[in-house]
Design an enzyme around this catalytic site. Structure first.
Site, PDB file in Angstrom:
ATOM      1  N   ASN A 120       0.853  -1.181   0.000  1.00  0.00           N
ATOM      2  CA  ASN A 120       0.000   0.000   0.000  1.00  0.00           C
ATOM      3  C   ASN A 120       0.895   1.238   0.000  1.00  0.00           C
ATOM      4  O   ASN A 120       1.883   1.303   0.733  1.00  0.00           O
ATOM      5  CB  ASN A 120      -0.900   0.003   1.235  1.00  0.00           C
ATOM      6  CG  ASN A 120      -1.938  -1.102   1.190  1.00  0.00           C
ATOM      7  OD1 ASN A 120      -2.432  -1.448   0.121  1.00  0.00           O
ATOM      8  ND2 ASN A 120      -2.263  -1.674   2.338  1.00  0.00           N
TER       9      ASN A 120
ATOM     10  N   GLY B 141      -4.613   3.174   1.850  1.00  0.00           N
ATOM     11  CA  GLY B 141      -4.699   2.452   3.111  1.00  0.00           C
ATOM     12  C   GLY B 141      -3.373   2.305   3.837  1.00  0.00           C
ATOM     13  O   GLY B 141      -3.298   1.584   4.829  1.00  0.00           O
TER      14      GLY B 141
ATOM     15  N   HIS C 299       6.435  -1.849   3.809  1.00  0.00           N
ATOM     16  CA  HIS C 299       6.173  -3.235   4.193  1.00  0.00           C
ATOM     17  C   HIS C 299       5.417  -3.925   3.073  1.00  0.00           C
ATOM     18  O   HIS C 299       4.491  -3.361   2.498  1.00  0.00           O
ATOM     19  CB  HIS C 299       5.381  -3.317   5.500  1.00  0.00           C
ATOM     20  CG  HIS C 299       4.189  -2.426   5.556  1.00  0.00           C
ATOM     21  ND1 HIS C 299       4.282  -1.075   5.805  1.00  0.00           N
ATOM     22  CD2 HIS C 299       2.872  -2.683   5.377  1.00  0.00           C
ATOM     23  CE1 HIS C 299       3.074  -0.543   5.780  1.00  0.00           C
ATOM     24  NE2 HIS C 299       2.193  -1.482   5.512  1.00  0.00           N
TER      25      HIS C 299
HETATM   26  P1  AMP Z   1      -0.782  -0.651   5.911  1.00  0.00           P
HETATM   27  O1  AMP Z   1      -2.216  -0.354   6.220  1.00  0.00           O
HETATM   28  O2  AMP Z   1      -0.520  -1.165   4.534  1.00  0.00           O
HETATM   29  O3  AMP Z   1       0.129   0.509   6.291  1.00  0.00           O
HETATM   30  O4  AMP Z   1      -0.399  -1.880   6.847  1.00  0.00           O
HETATM   31  C1  AMP Z   1      -0.071  -1.757   8.180  1.00  0.00           C
HETATM   32  C2  AMP Z   1      -0.335  -3.094   8.799  1.00  0.00           C
HETATM   33  O5  AMP Z   1       0.354  -3.159  10.032  1.00  0.00           O
HETATM   34  C3  AMP Z   1      -1.807  -3.371   9.108  1.00  0.00           C
HETATM   35  O6  AMP Z   1      -2.237  -4.531   8.393  1.00  0.00           O
HETATM   36  C4  AMP Z   1      -1.829  -3.581  10.617  1.00  0.00           C
HETATM   37  O7  AMP Z   1      -2.723  -4.600  11.014  1.00  0.00           O
HETATM   38  C5  AMP Z   1      -0.400  -3.953  10.902  1.00  0.00           C
HETATM   39  N1  AMP Z   1       0.071  -3.656  12.245  1.00  0.00           N
HETATM   40  C6  AMP Z   1      -0.124  -2.523  12.959  1.00  0.00           C
HETATM   41  N2  AMP Z   1       0.496  -2.591  14.147  1.00  0.00           N
HETATM   42  C7  AMP Z   1       1.119  -3.804  14.181  1.00  0.00           C
HETATM   43  C8  AMP Z   1       1.942  -4.482  15.134  1.00  0.00           C
HETATM   44  N3  AMP Z   1       2.244  -3.926  16.327  1.00  0.00           N
HETATM   45  N4  AMP Z   1       2.380  -5.724  14.845  1.00  0.00           N
HETATM   46  C9  AMP Z   1       2.069  -6.302  13.667  1.00  0.00           C
HETATM   47  N5  AMP Z   1       1.322  -5.705  12.709  1.00  0.00           N
HETATM   48  C10 AMP Z   1       0.852  -4.484  12.969  1.00  0.00           C
END
Ligand code: AMP
Ligand code: ZN
Length: 114
Positions: free
Chosen positions: A87, A93, A100
């Site tokens: 994303n 989003g 990542h």
């Molecule tokens: P995005 O929305 O593409 O920026 O993805 C961020 C992702 O990080 C989301 O799918 C969240 O569920 C995940 N996320 C947020 N905090 C954590 C955390 N502490 N450990 C693992 N995943 C996380």
């Protein structure tokens, strides 16, 4: 980047379920999984977006992609198929501005439809 959540996971200040780790890249389970396999793969170094890591260090982006495939192999979904998502930007989003790759699989992913 002291206020970056994923830098804190890299440093160990925030816990995560790490599934793979090497000198430049780590992979950990998403805290809010959207599929039976939902793993995030990140470079240890902070780059905000996939475009920025591609420009700054294309080899590192390649390592992220290769590690994502190894995660899929570990999870038994490399052959059945998986989706790799970066994303980019708020409207897409992106909520964490440390690049990542989402590795998603283990169920039918109904896109594109048909
Ligand atoms: P995005 O929305 O593409 O920026 O993805 C961020 C992702 O990080 C989301 O799918 C969240 O569920 C995940 N996320 C947020 N905090 C954590 C955390 N502490 N450990 C693992 N995943 C996380
Ligand atoms: Zn960061």
């Amino acid at each position: 980047m002291t206020d970056c959540l994923f830098c804190k996971i890299v440093s160990g200040d925030v816990p995560a379920e790490i599934v793979r780790s090497d000198a430049r890249v780590i992979a950990f389970r998403d805290i809010n999984p959207q599929a039976p396999t939902h793993v995030l793969v990140i470079p240890r170094e902070h780059h905000p977006t996939v475009a920025e890591v591609a420009a700054a260090d294309p080899g590192l982006l390649s390592e992220v992609v290769a590690e994502a495939h190894r995660v899929a192999q570990d999870e038994g979904i490399a052959d059945s198929g998986y989706r790799l998502v970066f994303n980019t930007g708020a409207q897409a989003g992106q909520t964490v501005f440390h690049v990542h790759a989402h590795v998603l699989g283990g169920r039918g992913l109904n896109w594109p439809p048909g």
